[in-house]
Scaffold this active site. Structure first.
Site, PDB file in Angstrom:
ATOM      1  N   ASN A  54       2.615  -0.189  10.127  1.00 16.18           N
ATOM      2  CA  ASN A  54       3.221   0.718  11.101  1.00 16.18           C
ATOM      3  C   ASN A  54       2.927   2.152  10.676  1.00 16.18           C
ATOM      4  O   ASN A  54       3.408   2.604   9.641  1.00 16.18           O
ATOM      5  CB  ASN A  54       4.735   0.478  11.179  1.00 16.18           C
ATOM      6  CG  ASN A  54       5.058  -0.908  11.705  1.00 16.18           C
ATOM      7  OD1 ASN A  54       4.718  -1.241  12.834  1.00 16.18           O
ATOM      8  ND2 ASN A  54       5.694  -1.735  10.890  1.00 16.18           N
ATOM      9  N   GLU A  74      14.941  -0.163  -3.471  1.00 17.84           N
ATOM     10  CA  GLU A  74      14.655  -1.418  -4.164  1.00 17.84           C
ATOM     11  C   GLU A  74      15.981  -2.024  -4.611  1.00 17.84           C
ATOM     12  O   GLU A  74      16.597  -1.561  -5.576  1.00 17.84           O
ATOM     13  CB  GLU A  74      13.740  -1.158  -5.362  1.00 17.84           C
ATOM     14  CG  GLU A  74      13.624  -2.293  -6.353  1.00 17.84           C
ATOM     15  CD  GLU A  74      13.283  -3.631  -5.713  1.00 17.84           C
ATOM     16  OE1 GLU A  74      14.088  -4.566  -5.864  1.00 17.84           O
ATOM     17  OE2 GLU A  74      12.221  -3.734  -5.066  1.00 17.84           O
ATOM     18  N   SER A 101       8.040  -8.579  -1.685  1.00 20.83           N
ATOM     19  CA  SER A 101       7.019  -7.699  -1.112  1.00 20.83           C
ATOM     20  C   SER A 101       5.785  -7.780  -2.010  1.00 20.83           C
ATOM     21  O   SER A 101       5.636  -6.994  -2.940  1.00 20.83           O
ATOM     22  CB  SER A 101       7.553  -6.259  -1.030  1.00 20.83           C
ATOM     23  OG  SER A 101       8.594  -6.161  -0.090  1.00 20.83           O
ATOM     24  N   CYS A 105       5.294   2.632  -2.631  1.00 22.05           N
ATOM     25  CA  CYS A 105       4.257   1.862  -1.939  1.00 22.05           C
ATOM     26  C   CYS A 105       3.467   2.767  -0.995  1.00 22.05           C
ATOM     27  O   CYS A 105       4.055   3.550  -0.240  1.00 22.05           O
ATOM     28  CB  CYS A 105       4.886   0.712  -1.155  1.00 22.05           C
ATOM     29  SG  CYS A 105       5.849  -0.434  -2.174  1.00 22.05           S
ATOM     30  N   CYS A 139      13.256   5.828  -2.350  1.00 21.55           N
ATOM     31  CA  CYS A 139      12.845   4.642  -3.099  1.00 21.55           C
ATOM     32  C   CYS A 139      11.888   5.033  -4.214  1.00 21.55           C
ATOM     33  O   CYS A 139      11.004   5.869  -4.003  1.00 21.55           O
ATOM     34  CB  CYS A 139      12.166   3.642  -2.164  1.00 21.55           C
ATOM     35  SG  CYS A 139      11.692   2.096  -2.982  1.00 21.55           S
ATOM     36  N   CYS A 190       9.171  -1.467  10.093  1.00 23.16           N
ATOM     37  CA  CYS A 190       8.971  -1.707   8.667  1.00 23.16           C
ATOM     38  C   CYS A 190       8.039  -0.658   8.073  1.00 23.16           C
ATOM     39  O   CYS A 190       6.939  -0.431   8.568  1.00 23.16           O
ATOM     40  CB  CYS A 190       8.391  -3.103   8.474  1.00 23.16           C
ATOM     41  SG  CYS A 190       8.115  -3.542   6.753  1.00 23.16           S
ATOM     42  N   GLU A 207      19.229   5.460   6.000  1.00 23.23           N
ATOM     43  CA  GLU A 207      19.032   4.913   7.342  1.00 23.23           C
ATOM     44  C   GLU A 207      19.244   3.405   7.367  1.00 23.23           C
ATOM     45  O   GLU A 207      19.155   2.724   6.339  1.00 23.23           O
ATOM     46  CB  GLU A 207      17.608   5.217   7.839  1.00 23.23           C
ATOM     47  CG  GLU A 207      17.354   6.693   8.062  1.00 23.23           C
ATOM     48  CD  GLU A 207      15.937   6.990   8.534  1.00 23.23           C
ATOM     49  OE1 GLU A 207      15.789   7.882   9.375  1.00 23.23           O
ATOM     50  OE2 GLU A 207      14.983   6.346   8.054  1.00 23.23           O
TER      51      GLU A 207
END
Length: 355
Positions: free
Chosen positions: A290, A160, A214, A113, A109, A333, A89
Site C-alpha cells: 500500500n 511491535e 511479519s 520496515c 515503531c 496495512c 491510530e
C-alpha cells in the site's frame, strides 16, 4: 471534568481489581465492557456516592481528542491524541459477519520496515494497557456499539507488540476476561516482526491467541533489506520459536508477506518460503504493498501477486491475498503514519478523559 494525569486509569484493572465490593465490581465491569459507559454518571445502578468517589479518583478515557476518518469502503481510521499530546491510530473494519478493530501498541515503531509508513516515524513510546483497550472502547462508542459487539481484534497497528509485552499481555487478559470483553482467544491476533524471546514468553502465558509473523522474505539476506532490525534475529531462530508456539498452543500460525517488486516476489522465493514452512500448520497472507508518500519501495503488480500466490498453493501452502481496506484515508496495512487525510472532514468525538 478535564483530562488529568492525577486520575488513575480504571482500564488498567482486571474486573476483580475494580474498586468497590464484589458485586459492585461486577456492575462497574458490566458498565465498562458491556454497555460502554464513558462517564461514571451513566452507571445509574451504583449509589451516587460511589459514582462521585469513582469520578474523583479514576478516569475512563485515555484520550484528549479523537478524530475519525471514514473510508469509502466502510472502514474508519481513528487518530487518537493521548493525554501527553502524543498520537496513535487504530482502524475499524466492519464485515458482513463480524466487526474487527486493528489496534496499536506503540506510538510509532522501532522496527523500521521499509514498506511501512509507521516505521518511518521511528519509536515514540509504548502504549499502556489502558491506552490499548480504550482504542476499542472509543471505536465502539463512536460506532454506536456495545464493546462486546466487536468480536475480532488484531494487534497489527502501530508498534511491535512483543517489545511492549507487559502492557500488551495485560490488555489481552482484559479482552479475554469473561466479565470484561469476553473475547475468544482465537479472535485475537498478535502480529510480530519476530522477537524470539517474546514468542516463547507468549507461549508460556498460554492465552491461546493467534500469532501472525511479519516474515516478508524466506531468507535472511532479503529480509535484512526489508527490515533493518532483522539482523538481530535470524529466520532460523525465529522459526524455532514459532514452531514452539504452535506446538504449545496448537494454533495455526499466519505468515504475513508484503510483496515488493524485484525484492521478494520471485517465484524461487515462493518455493523457498514453502520449504521453510514445511511441517508447520501455517497460512500465508500475501499483502500487496500500500503506497505512501516517500516510500523507498514499489509494490509487485497484481499479476505478480497472483502468480506468487498460485506458486505457493501449487506447493500445498494455504495462501490468501489480503487486499487492504481504507487505503483512501491512509488506513491500509503499512500506511498508519499519523497523517490527516484530505479532503475528508474530521469527525471529533465527544469529550476526552474524565467525561
Amino acid at each position: 471534568m478535564a483530562a488529568s494525569h492525577a486520575l488513575k486509569p480504571i482500564l488498567e484493572l482486571l474486573p476483580e481489581e475494580l474498586p468497590g465490593e464484589g458485586y459492585r465490581r461486577a456492575q462497574i465491569a458490566h458498565w465498562l465492557y458491556a454497555k460502554g459507559a464513558r462517564d461514571f454518571s451513566e452507571m445509574t445502578d451504583l449509589p451516587k456516592a460511589l459514582r462521585e468517589a469513582l469520578a474523583r479518583e479514576w478516569r475512563l478515557s485515555e484520550f484528549s481528542l479523537v478524530q475519525a476518518f471514514p473510508s469509502q469502503d466502510g472502514s474508519v481510521k481513528y487518530l487518537f491524541t493521548l493525554l501527553d499530546g502524543k498520537k496513535t491510530e487504530a482502524v475499524y473494519m466492519p464485515y458482513e459477519n463480524r466487526k474487527t478493530v486493528c489496534l496499536s501498541t506503540m506510538v510509532g515503531c522501532p522496527a523500521g520496515c521499509t514498506f511501512c509508513a509507521t516505521g518511518a516515524l521511528g519509536f515514540g513510546r509504548n502504549l499502556t494497557a489502558a491506552e490499548i483497550l480504550d482504542q476499542l472502547l472509543t471505536i465502539a462508542y463512536h460506532q454506536g456499539l456495545s464493546p462486546r459487539e466487536i468480536r475480532n481484534v488484531v494487534l497489527m497497528g502501530m508498534g511491535e507488540p512483543l517489545l511492549n509485552l507487559r502492557n500488551v499481555l495485560k490488555a489481552v487478559r482484559i479482552m479475554l476476561h469473561k466479565k470484561a470483553l469476553a473475547l475468544s482467544p482465537r479472535r485475537v491476533t498478535l502480529s510480530t516482526v519476530g522477537i524470539p524471546k517474546g514468542i516463547y514468553r507468549l507461549a508460556e502465558e498460554d492465552l491461546g491467541v493467534r500469532l501472525a509473523l511479519s516474515l516478508h522474505a524466506p531468507d535472511d539476506e532479503t529480509r535484512r533489506k526489508i527490515i533493518p532490525t532483522a539482523h538481530r534475529y535470524p529466520i532460523a531462530e525465529i522459526m524455532e520459536a514459532v514452531r514452539h508456539y504452535h506446538a504449545k498452543t496448537k494454533r495455526r500460525v499466519t505468515f504475513e508477506y508484503t510483496l515488493l517488486k524485484g525484492v521478494n516476489d520471485h517465484l524461487w522465493q515462493a518455493r523457498l518460503l514453502a520449504k521453510l514452512l514445511k511441517g508447520l500448520s501455517a497460512h500465508v497472507n500475501l499483502i500487496p504493498f500500500n503506497p505512501w508518500e516517500g516510500a523507498p519501495v514499489v509494490g509487485t503488480p497484481r499479476a505478480g501477486v497472483l502468480a506468487f500466490a498460485e506458486e505457493l498453493k501449487r506447493l500445498g501452502v494455504p495462501t490468501s491475498i489480503r487486499w487492504s481496506r481504507g487505503q483512501d484515508v491512509g488506513a491500509a496495512c503499512g500506511q498508519l503514519a499519523l497523517k490527516v487525510p484530505r479532503p475528508l472532514t474530521l469527525t471529533p468525538l465527544p469529550g476526552g478523559a474524565g467525561r
